[in-house]
Scaffold this motif. Structure first.
Motif, short mmCIF file in Angstrom:
data_model
loop_
_atom_site.label_atom_id
_atom_site.label_comp_id
_atom_site.label_asym_id
_atom_site.label_seq_id
_atom_site.Cartn_x
_atom_site.Cartn_y
_atom_site.Cartn_z
N ASP A 194 1.21 0.83 -12.94
CA ASP A 194 0.99 -0.53 -12.54
C ASP A 194 2.24 -1.30 -12.03
N LYS B 14 0.44 9.11 -11.46
CA LYS B 14 -0.16 8.26 -10.54
C LYS B 14 -0.67 6.89 -10.90
N ASP B 15 -0.83 7.01 -12.59
CA ASP B 15 -1.35 5.70 -13.18
C ASP B 15 -0.17 4.49 -13.58
N GLN C 72 -2.19 3.94 -3.74
CA GLN C 72 -2.25 2.37 -4.55
C GLN C 72 -2.26 1.53 -3.62
N ASN D 37 -1.66 -2.76 -4.07
CA ASN D 37 -1.38 -3.88 -5.04
C ASN D 37 -1.23 -5.05 -4.44
N SER E 157 0.86 -1.13 0.08
CA SER E 157 -0.04 -0.16 -0.04
C SER E 157 0.75 1.08 -0.06
N LEU F 24 6.55 7.08 -8.73
CA LEU F 24 5.15 7.52 -8.78
C LEU F 24 5.20 9.25 -8.70
N SER G 275 6.41 -3.48 -6.92
CA SER G 275 5.30 -2.48 -7.02
C SER G 275 6.12 -0.99 -7.07
#
Length: 746
Positions: A535, A532-533, A479, A481, A459, A516, A510
C-alpha cells in the motif's frame, strides 16, 4: 507528541548553544554571511521559488535552505552531491564515487523528491536504496538550489516525504543595451585525491527579444585516494589491500601496491545544456530547455569489496553509462485572465541505466538494462488579492519502463536469457494531480497563514512475459491509488529579527515499479522478490521553529519536527512459492520482499548560529539530529534505516574586495551498530563491528581576483588526511585533497 518535540528541540539547542558559546569565546569573534548563502541577512529580501512562484522567505512557513550561484562557485564542488554535503545541512551517502544520495529528516532516495527547473526527476524506478541520480545535474550551471524540509506533497505530489531538492538552472540573459551581447565563463579545476580534472565552459548570446545559453562540462575522476590517518581501534578500516584484475585472460587477485587507493572507482562524466529564450513582450516568455548528462561505466565500489568463501566475490560490478536527457518547453505569462502569473511546462525525459556483474573466475557477465521514458506536464497559476495569494495547479507524469537482461559468456561471446530486474513486459506508471495553495498575510505581515490541499491519483501496470525464472504466483500487477494530502501552518513575526513558525503537513508516496516488482540481490546476500500487495506510504509531520536576532551581530535559528510514518515500506523476510530460501547466483540465500511494516516514527532538530561584527569576517555553525524507529505489532521497536548520526558544519570566513577565504570543519557523530537496521539499507557490512566511527575534517579554501574577469581558487580539504566513511557508505571519503581552479568571465 508535541511535548516530545519541544523537549527534544530544547535538549539539542541547549547543548548546542553551550558548544557554540565556548567556541565563540575561544575565537573572540562571531560572524555570519554563509548562513544566508551570500544573499542577504534581511529575510524581507530573500526570494525563494519553493512555492512554485517567487516568494519572500518570510512568507514561507516551511523550513527552506538556499544555496545561490555565488555560493556554488565558492564551494567549488566536483559534483552536485558534494555541493550538498559541503553545506553541512544535508547528509549525503555514497556507494561509489559516481554517486551521492541525499538524506532529509531520515528519508532518502525515492522518499526525497528531486526537481530540476520545475520538472520532477523521480521516475518509476527510483529505488528506496541509495542512488546516484543527483550527479546527473551539472552544479556549474545552477542559478540556485533550494532544499525543502518536511513533506512537500501539496505542491509537488508523490515521493516528497522527507523533503525536496529543487534545482534551478541559469536562464539566458537578454541584452540590456539593445545591441546583441555576448558573454562567456570558463572553469578549469584539478583535485589531487582523485586526480580529478574538470573543464567547464558556457556562453550567452542575447538580443533584445531573444537569448541563447549553451554550456559544456567534462569531468575525469581517477581512482580515489582515501585518508591515511586511521581510527586507533581500526587501523585497517577501509583499506583496499587486494583487487581483481585479469592476467593472461584469467581473473587474478593481486595485492594493491598502495592500499589507500580505491582501485576500480574511476569514471568520467559529461554534461550539456542549451536554452533558448524568446520574449515577444514584457508579459510573455517562451523557453526551450535541453539537457543531456552521460558517463562512462561507473564501478559499484562497495560491491567490489564483497567477500564469499574468504575471497573477493566480484570480478566486475558496475553501472553502465548513466544517461539523462531532457527536452522541455516553458511558457510564462503575466496578467492572463483570472491569474496574475501563469506557467505551463511540458517536457520529455529519457533515462538509461544498467547493471553489470560477473563473479570471480566466472565467464558469465550478467547484464540488466533499464530504459525509462517520462512525459511531464504542469500548469500553475497564481492570483493576488488584498492580503491573499492563491496558487492553483494541475500536473501529470507518464512513465514507461523497458527492462531487459542477458548473460554474456566473455570467452565465447554467446548470449543467453537472464531474469530482468523488472518485468520484461509493459511497465507503466502514471501520476495525475491537482492542488491549491493559499497564503494569507495578517496584521501588516506579522502573521502569515499557509494552507493547501492536493488530490493525487496514481496508476501502475506491470506485465511479466517470461515467468520461467522464478515461477511467481502472478503474471501481472495492477494498482490504482488515490490520496488527499495537505498542509497548514503559521508564521509570527512579533518584531524585526524574531520569527516563530508552526505547521502540520501530510506526505504521500505511491509504491513504484522498483518497490513492487524488482528482483535484486542485496549487499547482505538477500534475494529481493516482488510483492504486489503493498500500500502507499503516508507521513504526518508537525514542525516548530524559531529565529532570533541577538543585537546586531548574532542570530540563532532552530527547528524541531515529529513525523508519524504510516504504511512504511521496508524489507522483511518473505517466502517465494512457500520457500524462505532459494538458490540464486550459486548460493542459498534468504528471501526478502518489500512490505508495509505498519508504522514508524521519526523526530529530530536542526539548530544554527550566525553572527558578524564586521563586513569582512564571518562565522556560521549548524548541527542536525535525527531519530527513527519502526513499530511492528507484537514486536519490540527496531531502528529505522536511513537515519544519519548527528552531523554538522562550522566555518569562519573572510571576504574582501579581491580576496575570500574560509576555514571550516565538517563532522559526524558515531552511528552505533545497535542503531543499524540489519535488513534495510544501512550497509552494516561496510562498517566496523561497533558501527561507523565518528569523524571530522578540517578544510581551507581561498580565492583571489587579480582582475575583475579572473578568479583563482585554491584549497585543501581534509587537511589532517583522516580516513573515514560516511554512515551507510561502502566507499571511503577522500583523503587530503588539494584543489586548484581558474575561473574566467568574459
Amino acid at each position: 507528541m508535541l511535548p516530545l518535540v519541544q523537549c527534544s528541540l530544547y535538549f539539542i539547542v541547549s547543548i548546542y548553544m553551550k558548544y557554540i558559546a565556548g567556541l565563540c569565546l575561544a575565537l573572540g569573534l562571531l560572524q555570519d554571511t554563509y548562513a544566508q548563502n551570500d544573499t542577504t541577512r534581511n529575510m524581507d529580501e530573500v526570494v525563494l521559488y519553493s512555492n512554485k512562484f517567487a516568494e519572500r522567505k518570510k512568507y514561507i512557513v516551511q523550513k527552506v535552505d538556499l544555496i545561490t550561484a555565488q555560493r556554488i562557485a565558492e564551494v567549488n564542488a566536483p559534483t552536485m552531491a558534494e555541493l550538498l554535503q559541503n553545506s553541512g545541512q544535508v547528509f549525503v551517502q555514497k556507494s561509489q564515487m559516481g554517486g551521492g544520495s541525499p538524506v532529509l529528516r531520515g528519508f532518502e532516495a525515492s522518499r526525497i523528491l528531486l526537481v530540476v527547473d520545475g520538472i520532477r526527476m523521480n521516475n518509476a524506478i527510483y529505488r528506496a536504496g541509495h542512488h546516484q541520480y543527483l550527479i546527473t545535474v551539472d552544479q556549474n550551471m545552477l542559478d540556485r538550489v533550494e532544499v525543502l524540509y518536511g513533506p512537500a506533497s501539496t505542491l509537488y505530489g508523490s515521493d516528497a516525504l522527507g523533503g525536496a531538492v529543487l534545482m534551478r538552472t541559469r536562464q539566458p540573459q537578454l541584452s540590456v543595451s539593445g545591441k546583441t551581447s555576448f558573454n562567456a565563463n570558463t572553469l578549469i579545476r584539478y583535485g589531487s585525491a582523485a586526480n580529478e580534472r574538470t573543464v567547464h565552459t558556457d556562453f550567452n548570446v542575447g538580443g533584445r527579444k531573444w537569448a541563447w545559453l549553451q554550456s559544456y562540462t567534462v569531468s575525469d575522476f581517477g581512482d580515489l585516494r582515501m585518508g591515511d590517518h586511521y581510527p586507533d581501534k581500526y587501523p585497517n578500516f577501509g583499506r583496499r589491500s587486494q583487487y581483481i584484475t585479469r592476467i593472461g585472460g584469467i581473473d587474478s587477485i593481486v595485492k594493491n601496491s598502495d592500499d589507500r587507493i580505491q582501485r576500480n572507482s574511476a569514471y568520467r562524466q559529461w554534461d550539456l545544456m542549451q536554452k533558448l529564450l524568446f520574449r515577444p513582450s514584457e508579459r510573455v516568455n517562451h523557453t526551450l530547455n535541453l539537457q543531456w548528462s552521460s558517463s562512462t561505466d561507473i564501478p559499484r565500489y562497495d560491491r567490489l569489496q564483497d567477500v564469499r568463501n574468504g575471497a573477493l566475490r566480484w570480478a566486475q560490478w558496475y553501472y553502465g553509462p548513466q544517461e539523462r536527457g531532457l527536452a522541455a518547453y516553458e511558457l510564462n505569462v503575466a496578467k492572463l485572465g483570472f491569474f496574475d502569473n501563469l506557467r505551463l511546462n511540458a517536457s520529455y525525459q529519457h533515462i538509461e541505466e544498467s547493471r553489470h556483474q560477473r563473479a570471480y573466475r566466472s565467464n558469465n557477465l550478467d547484464n540488466r538494462l533499464e530504459e525509462v521514458n517520462v512525459g511531464n506536464f504542469t500548469l500553475d497559476g497564481k492570483k493576488f488579492w488584498q492580503q491573499h495569494e492563491l496558487t492553483l495547479g494541475l500536473d501529470a507524469q507518464l512513465n514507461g519502463v523497458n527492462s531487459k537482461a542477458n548473460r554474456t559468456d566473455i570467452a565465447t561471446g554467446v548470449r543467453t536469457k537472464l531474469d530482468a530486474r523488472y518485468p520484461d513486459g509493459q511497465n507503466t506508471m502514471n501520476y495525475y494531480g491537482a492542488y491549491a495553495q493559499h497564503l494569507w498575510k495578517l496584521g501588516g505581515g506579522k502573521w502569515v497563514i499557509n494552507d493547501g490541499l492536493r488530490l493525487q491519483a496514481v496508476s501502475l501496470r506491470s506485465q511479466i512475459n517470461d515467468n520461467s525464472f522464478f515461477n511467481l504466483p502472478f503474471n501481472s500487477i495492477e494498482q490504482d491509488n488515490l490520496a488527499l494530502t495537505g498542509n497548514i501552518g503559521a508564521a509570527y513575526t512579533p518584531r524585526a529579527g524574531s520569527r516563530i513558525t508552526a505547521s502540520l503537513a501530510s506526505g504521500f508516496r505511491s509504491p513504484n515499479v522498483d518497490d513492487l516488482v524488482r528482483i535484486f540481490e542485496s549487499g547482505n546476500n538477500q534475494l529481493i522478490v516482488p510483492n504486489k500487495d503493498i500500500d502507499p506510504e503516508y507521513t504526518y509531520t508537525a514542525d516548530l521553529g524559531f529565529a532570533q536576532q541577538l543585537g546586531s551581530a548574532v542570530k540563532i535559528e532552530a527547528n524541531g519536527f515529529y513525523t508519524w510514518f504510516r504504511n512504511a515500506i521496508a524489507l522483511a523476510p518473505f517466502s517465494l512459492n512457500g520457500q524462505s530460501q532459494v538458490q540464486y547466483n550459486g548460493a542459498l540465500v534468504p528471501v526478502f520482499a518489500n512490505q508495509n511494516v505498519n508504522k514508524a516514527y521519526l523526530y529530530g532538530a536542526q539548530a544554527s548560529v550566525t553572527a558578524d561584527f564586521t563586513q569582512a569576517l564571518s562565522f556560521f555553525s549548524t548541527l542536525t539530529y535525527t531519530y527513527g524507529r519502526l513499530q511492528q505489532p507484537g514486536k519490540s521497536e527496531t531502528p529505522l534505516d536511513h537515519i544519519p548520526p548527528v552531523y554538522g558544519r562550522t566555518s569562519i570566513r573572510y571576504a574582501a574586495a579581491k580576496w575570500k577565504a574560509e576555514a571550516f570543519a565538517l563532522y559526524n557523530g558515531w552511528k552505533k551498530i545497535r542503531d543499524y537496521n540489519s535488513s534495510g539499507e544501512d550497509n552494516q557490512q561496510y562498517a566496523t563491528p561497533e558501527g561507523m566511527p565518528s569523524w571530522y575534517t578540517l578544510n581551507l579554501n581561498a580565492s583571489w581576483s587579480p582582475v575583475s574577469f579572473v578568479t583563482l581558487q585554491a584549497g585543501v580539504e581534509n587537511i589532517l588526511d583522516r580516513n573515514y566513511r560516511v554512515f551507510a557508505s561502502g566507499f571511503s571519503a577522500p583523503g587530503r585533497n588539494v584543489v586548484v581552479s581558474v575561473r574566467v568571465k568574459i
